[in-house]
Design an enzyme around this catalytic site. Structure first.
Site, PDB file in Angstrom:
ATOM      1  N   CYS A  96       6.950  16.927  32.296  1.00 16.22           N
ATOM      2  CA  CYS A  96       8.001  16.857  33.300  1.00 16.22           C
ATOM      3  C   CYS A  96       7.690  17.851  34.415  1.00 16.22           C
ATOM      4  CB  CYS A  96       9.363  17.163  32.675  1.00 16.22           C
ATOM      5  SG  CYS A  96      10.714  17.303  33.859  1.00 16.22           S
TER       6      CYS A  96
ATOM      7  N   CYS B 113      14.207  22.846  36.230  1.00 16.97           N
ATOM      8  CA  CYS B 113      15.154  22.455  35.182  1.00 16.97           C
ATOM      9  C   CYS B 113      14.508  22.741  33.838  1.00 16.97           C
ATOM     10  CB  CYS B 113      15.507  20.969  35.287  1.00 16.97           C
ATOM     11  SG  CYS B 113      16.574  20.375  33.934  1.00 16.97           S
TER      12      CYS B 113
ATOM     13  N   GLN C 221      27.513   7.662  21.785  1.00 13.73           N
ATOM     14  CA  GLN C 221      26.257   8.361  21.517  1.00 13.73           C
ATOM     15  C   GLN C 221      25.289   8.177  22.679  1.00 13.73           C
ATOM     16  OE1 GLN C 221      25.819  10.416  19.182  1.00 13.73           O
ATOM     17  NE2 GLN C 221      26.934   9.828  17.342  1.00 13.73           N
TER      18      GLN C 221
ATOM     19  N   CYS D 120      26.038  16.429  14.257  1.00 16.77           N
ATOM     20  CA  CYS D 120      25.133  16.784  15.356  1.00 16.77           C
ATOM     21  C   CYS D 120      24.783  18.267  15.303  1.00 16.77           C
ATOM     22  CB  CYS D 120      25.760  16.430  16.698  1.00 16.77           C
ATOM     23  SG  CYS D 120      27.323  17.270  17.035  1.00 16.77           S
TER      24      CYS D 120
END
Length: 374
Positions: free
Chosen positions: A3, A11, A211, A333
């Site tokens: 990325c 980021c 989700q 989670c």
């Protein structure tokens, strides 16, 4: 996966970016096993991996910059916009829509909200894509002032994005670190986004949780249905039921299914899906999961829990421990809160578990375990 935003330090949300995916998945499996190591009878199935990129069905973006040059992404430490329109974990549908939405912001004269000065109107963009490629576009605004301009220029947006099914404005007047407000204004004829997962279609309303990874969500629900079918319970509760993912998928595996969820919007979504599928043995009710359990006259054979990151807590854990419930299906989670909750339920023994990688490139994942009363 690589990325350029991460490499440039623009980021860093995806903290595992650049690490080989096989290692990410193995580390998550190891982490889950380490946290639940005390439960020696737990049979771990192979983890379910995800696509490395393009997996997110929902993008929650901050709007920055100016009306003529808006940014869609995040804010830097000084509150200025960082554009992330090419974010690699967002779906291709998102990335195709972002430039069009940026042009719409300019066309409609929507002023991005400036956090340091607390001026402007447009705060966030929440964009959801269905498995069929349809979009729900939500503009989070400070007031109703820009609503007229959004409505006026909406035909242009719909012409440019013919896959946009639902477009809304969410009003968030307060200056605080939340994503959306309570008031939703729907501009389109359709107000729900169908999320088709195999043979189950869920109708997603604007403020309903779903989700983030559609493919892994489907794998999770199908696995849950297989486990429940093997148990063949007469009655089941789906606590923290959301839009009804678990309840709708196990509808043919139990004589009766009751879903409990605090969000009225989510319950409305679940009820629409239930009605659409003609599931007479399933019902949904708005309420607190713990209060519902403590106030019930009798316990079901099976309880499904899918709580937020904090877990189900001591009160509900204590009720389950003392109840006549034979099986609990716990989808978490946060494996750390799962381990803590299991300590409070020693009579319910984990017998089967599986990791579902809902969030590649991050340390987060979903883990589901089946508990059986000893």
């Amino acid at each position: 996966m690589d990325c350029s935003y991460f490499d440039a330090g623009r980021c860093t949300s995806c903290s595992l970016m650049g690490q080989p995916y096989e290692r990410q998945l193995a580390d998550k499996q190891r982490h889950a096993e380490d946290l639940l190591r005390a439960h020696t009878g737990l049979d771990w199935l192979a983890p379910i991996g995800s696509r490395e990129g393009g997996y997110r069905n929902k993008a929650k973006m901050v709007i920055g910059g100016t009306t003529d040059a808006p940014t869609i992404g995040i804010l830097d430490a000084d509150g200025h916009g960082i554009d992330l329109e090419a974010c690699g974990i967002c779906s291709p549908g998102h990335r195709a829509a972002f430039p069009v939405i940026a042009a719409f912001i300019t066309r409609a004269g929507l002023t991005p909200y400036d956090v340091p000065s607390r001026t402007g109107e447009l705060k966030h963009l929440i964009l959801t894509e269905s498995p069929d490629g349809e979009l729900m576009i939500r503009f989070v605004v400070r007031s109703t002032e820009p609503v007229g301009r959004i409505r006026k220029h909406l035909p242009w947006l719909l012409a440019e994005l013919p896959n946009a099914r639902v477009v809304t404005a969410n009003v968030l007047p307060e200056h605080k670190a939340v994503l959306e407000g309570e008031h939703e204004i729907v501009f389109t004829e359709a107000s729900t986004l169908p999320m088709r997962l195999g043979d189950v279609t869920m109708h997603l309303r604007p403020q309903s949780f779903f989700q983030t990874n559609t493919e892994i969500a489907e794998a999770l629900y199908v696995e849950a249905r297989d486990w429940v079918r093997a148990l063949a319970p007469d009655s089941a509760w789906d606590l923290y039921s959301g839009v009804g993912g678990f309840a709708l998928h196990i509808a043919d595996a139990a004589a009766s299914v009751t879903g409990i969820e605090t969000s009225v919007e989510a319950v409305a979504s679940a009820e629409l899906s239930r009605t659409d599928a003609a599931l007479s043995r399933v019902r949904f009710e708005a309420g607190d999961a713990t209060a519902f359990a403590l106030g019930a006259d009798a316990a079901p054979d099976l309880v499904i829990v899918n709580p937020p990151r904090r877990g189900i807590g001591r009160e509900l854990s204590g009720w389950l421990e003392a109840s006549a419930v034979r099986h609990v299906l716990y989808s978490s989670c946060n494996a750390a809160s799962l381990a803590r909750d299991l300590e409070a339920m020693p009579s319910l023994r984990p017998v089967r578990g599986r990791v579902f990688d809902m969030f590649p490139q991050t340390t987060h994942f979903e883990v589901m375990v089946l508990l059986e009363r000893a």
